[in-house]
Design a protein around this motif. Structure first.
Motif, PDB file in Angstrom:
ATOM      1  N   TYR A  43       1.876  -8.075   8.046  1.00  0.00           N
ATOM      2  CA  TYR A  43       2.981  -7.498   8.814  1.00  0.00           C
ATOM      3  C   TYR A  43       2.985  -5.979   8.733  1.00  0.00           C
ATOM      4  CZ  TYR A  43       4.922 -12.199   9.343  1.00  0.00           C
ATOM      5  OH  TYR A  43       5.103 -13.526   9.674  1.00  0.00           O
ATOM      6  N   GLY A  44       1.959  -5.407   8.085  1.00  0.00           N
ATOM      7  CA  GLY A  44       1.876  -3.959   7.928  1.00  0.00           C
ATOM      8  C   GLY A  44       0.569  -3.409   8.453  1.00  0.00           C
ATOM      9  N   PRO A  75      12.268 -13.026   4.900  1.00  0.00           N
ATOM     10  CA  PRO A  75      11.890 -11.961   3.965  1.00  0.00           C
ATOM     11  C   PRO A  75      11.834 -10.614   4.675  1.00  0.00           C
ATOM     12  CG  PRO A  75       9.955 -13.194   4.645  1.00  0.00           C
ATOM     13  CD  PRO A  75      11.130 -13.892   5.255  1.00  0.00           C
ATOM     14  N   PRO A  76      11.977  -9.529   3.923  1.00  0.00           N
ATOM     15  CA  PRO A  76      12.007  -8.197   4.539  1.00  0.00           C
ATOM     16  C   PRO A  76      10.792  -7.881   5.402  1.00  0.00           C
ATOM     17  CG  PRO A  76      12.751  -8.070   2.259  1.00  0.00           C
ATOM     18  CD  PRO A  76      12.250  -9.466   2.468  1.00  0.00           C
ATOM     19  N   CYS A  77       9.614  -8.392   5.026  1.00  0.00           N
ATOM     20  CA  CYS A  77       8.408  -8.034   5.792  1.00  0.00           C
ATOM     21  C   CYS A  77       8.453  -8.557   7.222  1.00  0.00           C
ATOM     22  CB  CYS A  77       7.146  -8.521   5.077  1.00  0.00           C
ATOM     23  SG  CYS A  77       6.997 -10.317   4.936  1.00  0.00           S
ATOM     24  N   GLN A  78       9.329  -9.538   7.503  1.00  0.00           N
ATOM     25  CA  GLN A  78       9.425 -10.078   8.862  1.00  0.00           C
ATOM     26  C   GLN A  78      10.530  -9.416   9.689  1.00  0.00           C
ATOM     27  OE1 GLN A  78       9.816 -14.422   8.374  1.00  0.00           O
ATOM     28  NE2 GLN A  78       7.671 -14.587   8.989  1.00  0.00           N
ATOM     29  N   ASN A  79      11.248  -8.486   9.094  1.00  0.00           N
ATOM     30  CA  ASN A  79      12.429  -7.945   9.770  1.00  0.00           C
ATOM     31  C   ASN A  79      12.120  -7.154  11.031  1.00  0.00           C
ATOM     32  OD1 ASN A  79      14.311  -9.068   8.077  1.00  0.00           O
ATOM     33  ND2 ASN A  79      14.500  -7.269   6.755  1.00  0.00           N
ATOM     34  N   LEU A 109      -0.585 -11.930   0.900  1.00  0.00           N
ATOM     35  CA  LEU A 109      -1.122 -11.418   2.155  1.00  0.00           C
ATOM     36  C   LEU A 109      -0.091 -10.857   3.121  1.00  0.00           C
ATOM     37  CD1 LEU A 109      -3.735 -14.184   3.076  1.00  0.00           C
ATOM     38  CD2 LEU A 109      -4.218 -11.851   2.335  1.00  0.00           C
ATOM     39  N   ASN A 110       1.128 -11.379   3.102  1.00  0.00           N
ATOM     40  CA  ASN A 110       2.039 -11.084   4.194  1.00  0.00           C
ATOM     41  C   ASN A 110       2.418  -9.614   4.287  1.00  0.00           C
ATOM     42  OD1 ASN A 110       1.810 -13.788   4.522  1.00  0.00           O
ATOM     43  ND2 ASN A 110       3.963 -14.279   4.264  1.00  0.00           N
ATOM     44  N   PRO A 167       0.827  -1.209   0.000  1.00  0.00           N
ATOM     45  CA  PRO A 167       0.000   0.000   0.000  1.00  0.00           C
ATOM     46  C   PRO A 167       0.862   1.260   0.000  1.00  0.00           C
ATOM     47  CG  PRO A 167      -0.853  -1.609   1.561  1.00  0.00           C
ATOM     48  CD  PRO A 167       0.466  -2.138   1.084  1.00  0.00           C
ATOM     49  N   GLY A 168       0.513   2.188  -0.854  1.00  0.00           N
ATOM     50  CA  GLY A 168       1.247   3.441  -0.938  1.00  0.00           C
ATOM     51  C   GLY A 168       2.210   3.500  -2.099  1.00  0.00           C
TER      52      GLY A 168
END
Length: 528
Positions: free
Chosen positions: A478-479, A391-395, A473-474, A76-77
């Protein structure tokens, strides 16, 4: 959903083909098992005249392009947020260099395979070679294809304990199948735990509340929203059982039905049997917006090259707009004594995460139980991938858990690996009907379709207000969707003769970020 076979690519003989001979003779191993995988026995060579169909997956000319696109369309964004790619656009992203296709065809021709036996798909990233006699396949791949039978299921497969490729092709070929992969789709993945205790009949009512309840939502985009359910190993839906189930559990939805769509190219399936073939699905013109995959296998039993290619196919689904949910397993951090071959003929203890749950481009679903409070189900699979990095989304989520864990279990898991699960949903006491018989069932194979049902309704809502489906979805979970999850802070997932990991505030490798709260998620998604 039927996939059309694309036109056959017939590349003529290259000039100076004899000059390639030294390169074809310079072969290096692609993957090797040191022994026959557990629970398989060797039946010897196949009958004379046996032929094999070989599939070759090639690396993209830009391996980062697909994942970059996934983050662009699902974050998003970002300028391209929501602009999911078409099949043709994905094919362009994953296409190999044109000279690699020429090289592969020259290699196949060198070993006597005619162009008429070769077809390509998805920009040339996927080659199928049909009708190869087994001795010719052995020569082509420096392999020894033999028949193996699974102890327990009696499934018989044609596999090899090792295969190799010419050095000039090694970096360009991501995967060859069938080769050293014994597990998929031949052996049972992590299935549900069934209890024939007759208790199902005591719960004949429509649910009125509980974690993630969606009972007040009315579908608004049923004509544009599709939920796909993966069926493997002979699992298939029964219209009679569905009718009986609705009569017992959801009498307000007795008209519910499903359509059977053949996806696998060619061949036929018995009436009412449903099989979703991930290779074909990733290439299909139309895809379901939500896909439930309630199967899994221990990650280390899957050849790394095969796992990598499969994972890239899930990324292709994500960039096209599909949300793929996969069960995290039913054995906590691992089953049995968790001894894993170390490559030198010895074994070591290692926690056993489940694939494809460990693929970073799917949403891994663990299990919970109870209500007020909702706690982790002890069977909930969880841990850290050995194959795939975090993955970056879990950092921002996983390191906090690792810090609280400290030195406990050092050496039993990969702290830099992709953490699973991402979310968790109720996994205990599911009433089911199979062959008109009521039973109770536990497992993340129950939690996953339950989660997929919630995500499918969220997609329904999104589509009804003119927004694109959620897709991968992730990046949401995570956001911006994190406030729409119920954090689970008690319970654990024992296994491998240990207490396993514990559910704690924030992300943990038992329940992930927590369970889905439908009403809160609707409120959040209405703003994006």
């Amino acid at each position: 959903m039927r996939v059309s076979v694309l036109s056959i690519v017939a590349i003529g003989p290259l000039r100076g083909l004899a000059a390639f001979a030294p390169r074809w003779d310079d072969v290096k191993a692609k993957h090797t098992w040191n022994s026959v995988p557990e629970n398989w026995e060797n039946l010897g060579h196949p009958p004379a005249g046996t032929t094999i169909e070989i599939h070759i997956g090639l690396r993209a000319k830009n391996e980062n392009a697909l994942i970059d696109a996934l983050y662009q369309v699902r974050s998003p964004g970002r300028p391209k947020y929501g602009a999911h790619l078409s099949r043709e656009e994905v094919a362009e992203l994953v296409a190999p260099p044109s000279d690699v296709l020429e090289l592969v065809n020259a290699w196949l021709e060198y070993y006597g395979i005619p162009p008429s036996a070769i077809s390509t798909k998805h920009g040339g990233s996927w080659l199928t070679v049909i009708g190869i006699p087994v001795p010719q396949a052995n020569e082509l791949l420096s392999a020894s294809y033999q028949l193996y039978q699974h102890i327990g299921t009696n499934d018989t497969v044609l596999c090899t304990l090792s295969y190799g490729l010419p050095t000039t092709l090694l970096e360009h070929v991501q995967n060859v199948a069938p080769a050293t992969n014994f597990g998929f789709p031949c052996t049972p993945w992590q299935g549900p735990l069934m209890r024939h205790d007759g208790a199902a009949g005591a719960q004949k009512k429509v649910p009125t509340g509980g974690p993630g309840t969606t009972s007040r939502y009315v579908s608004l985009a049923a004509d544009r929203n599709v939920l796909g359910v993966v069926g493997l190993l002979g699992d298939y839906p029964s219209p009679d059982d569905l009718r009986e189930f609705m009569n017992e559990y959801r009498f307000d939805a007795t008209s519910a039905t499903y359509s059977v769509v053949q996806i696998k190219d060619g061949g036929t399936l018995p009436p009412s049997r449903f099989r979703l073939h991930i290779y074909s699905t990733a290439l299909a013109a139309q895809i379901p917006w939500t896909v439930s995959t309630p199967y899994g296998m221990t990650e280390y039993t899957v050849p790394p090259d095969y796992a990598s290619y499969m994972c890239s196919l899930y990324a292709r689904l994500g960039v096209r707009g599909a949300s793929v949910l996969v069960s995290s397993g039913n054995d906590g951090v691992g089953h049995g004594n968790c001894l894993v071959p170390d490559g030198s003929g010895n074994s070591r203890v290692q926690f056993l995460p489940s694939f494809p749950s460990t693929c970073p481009w799917v949403t891994s679903v663990g299990g919970t139980t109870g209500y007020n409070p909702e706690v982790a189900a002890s069977l909930s699979g969880g841990g850290f991938s050995v194959y795939f990095p975090r993955p970056p989304c879990q950092n921002s989520a996983v390191p906090t858990f690792l810090q609280s864990l400290g030195s406990r279990y050092n050496g039993l898991y990969n702290p830099g690996g992709r953490g699973v699960p991402d979310i968790a949903v109720q996994a205990i006491d599911f009433g089911i009907i199979v062959n008109a018989e009521s039973s109770m069932m536990d497992g993340t194979s129950c939690a996953t379709p339950a989660a997929a049902g919630i995500i499918s309704l969220l997609n329904d809502y999104r589509i009804s207000i003119g927004r694109p489906p959620l897709g991968f979805l992730n990046l949401w979970l995570y956001g911006v969707c994190l406030p729409g999850l119920n954090d689970i802070t008690s319970g654990s997932n024992p296994g491998c003769n240990t207490d396993g990991f514990s559910a704690v505030p924030g992300w943990d490798p038992v329940t992930g970020l927590g369970s889905l709260d439908f009403e809160r998620l609707v409120g959040i998604l209405s703003r994006w």
